[in-house]
Structures are given as structure tokens and as C-alpha cells.
Scaffold this motif. Structure first.
Motif, PDB file in Angstrom:
ATOM      1  N   VAL A 135      45.569  39.525  43.543  1.00  0.00           N
ATOM      2  CA  VAL A 135      44.301  40.170  43.880  1.00  0.00           C
ATOM      3  C   VAL A 135      44.647  41.551  44.415  1.00  0.00           C
ATOM      4  CG1 VAL A 135      42.269  40.139  45.369  1.00  0.00           C
ATOM      5  CG2 VAL A 135      43.104  38.007  44.363  1.00  0.00           C
TER       6      VAL A 135
ATOM      7  N   SER B 207      43.478  32.589  47.454  1.00  0.00           N
ATOM      8  CA  SER B 207      42.320  33.037  46.689  1.00  0.00           C
ATOM      9  C   SER B 207      41.956  32.020  45.624  1.00  0.00           C
ATOM     10  CB  SER B 207      42.601  34.377  46.003  1.00  0.00           C
ATOM     11  OG  SER B 207      42.733  35.402  46.952  1.00  0.00           O
TER      12      SER B 207
ATOM     13  N   ARG C 172      39.364  31.909  42.100  1.00  0.00           N
ATOM     14  CA  ARG C 172      38.512  32.681  41.175  1.00  0.00           C
ATOM     15  C   ARG C 172      37.823  31.682  40.259  1.00  0.00           C
ATOM     16  NH1 ARG C 172      35.186  35.151  38.902  1.00  0.00           N
ATOM     17  NH2 ARG C 172      35.315  37.226  38.008  1.00  0.00           N
TER      18      ARG C 172
ATOM     19  N   GLU D 222      35.985  34.562  44.734  1.00  0.00           N
ATOM     20  CA  GLU D 222      35.194  35.411  43.839  1.00  0.00           C
ATOM     21  C   GLU D 222      34.724  34.522  42.717  1.00  0.00           C
ATOM     22  OE1 GLU D 222      36.276  39.154  41.764  1.00  0.00           O
ATOM     23  OE2 GLU D 222      37.363  39.548  43.633  1.00  0.00           O
TER      24      GLU D 222
END
Length: 140
Positions: A53, A61, A63, A102
Motif C-alpha cells: 500500500v 491491510s 483490499r 479499502e
């Protein structure tokens, strides 16, 4: 059909976490009348050196890309409410674990997909309800 691609670093989720996450995703869509078999969740576990990222490797993270094929929303406010609802659904598996999340939702034209060689039945029709009750596509 909602198709979820969940990209995450290795060891982010246990098999039980994945099962629970997929169950919660399915329940979300079943509540609005979609057949459970429409819902597909694919977990893509990535090695530590393959998740970046901002040009930096990360182990914290997630996604997610979501393709909506069975339903599309025309009203921008309804889309925002749905997006917030999905963010809330994901929170126990992302935000609440300290993970950066995200996600995006792609809405695909309904008449460009098939299931088991069949176009999906009309929204709200008796045959769509039968598909939901039987949890499988039925020729019509």
C-alpha cells in the motif's frame, strides 16, 4: 450475484474467520431476498512480500472488491447507505482488528451473466423466490 474478492496478507484470517465472514456476507444478501447460492466469497491470501500500500509492504491491510450482478441501485443515497452497511458488515473482520480496509463495489449489467446456463429470473418474480427457497437454479 455478489462476488467478493478478499485480498489479505498471509495469516490474517483463520479458516473459522473465513467461514464466519462468508456466512455474514451471505446473510446480508439473503435478507434482501437473494438466493444464498448467488453469494460467492473468494479469499486471496498473499505472501508478505506481495501486498503493498503506497509502495510499502503491509501486513495490516485488506483490499476487497465486490461485483454486484443481481441488483443495481440507481439512487446515489441508496448506494451510500448500502456501502455504509457493507462497511459495518466488514468491521469485525477489518477495522475492529486494527486492519486498514479499502473496498469498492462494481455494478455489472444484470443481463450479462448466467448461472448454470440460465439467465437469472426477473427481480421479485415467483421463479426468483423459488430459486431462493430451493437454493439452486431451476430451469424456467
Amino acid at each position: 450475484m455478489p462476488l467478493w474478492h478478499i485480498y489479505h496478507p498471509a495469516n490474517t484470517y483463520t479458516p473459522e474467520d473465513k467461514q464466519n465472514f462468508a456466512r455474514d456476507i451471505t446473510a446480508y444478501y439473503a435478507r434482501v431476498g437473494l438466493p444464498e447460492f448467488y453469494v460467492v466469497a473468494l479469499f486471496h491470501e498473499l505472501p508478505a512480500d506481495s501486498f503493498y500500500v503506497g509502495g510499502k509492504p503491509t501486513a495490516a491491510s485488506v483490499r476487497i472488491t465486490i461485483d454486484h450482478l443481481a441488483r443495481q441501485l440507481d439512487d446515489p443515497e441508496m448506494r451510500k447507505r448500502m456501502t455504509r452497511g457493507l462497511d459495518t458488515l466488514m468491521a469485525p473482520y477489518t477495522h475492529d482488528r486494527g486492519l486498514y480496509l479499502e473496498f469498492n463495489i462494481n455494478e455489472v449489467v444484470r443481463d450479462t451473466w448466467m448461472i448454470a446456463g440460465l439467465f437469472p429470473p426477473p427481480i421479485g418474480s415467483d421463479i426468483e423466490q423459488a430459486w431462493a427457497e430451493e437454493n439452486k437454479p431451476i430451469p424456467y
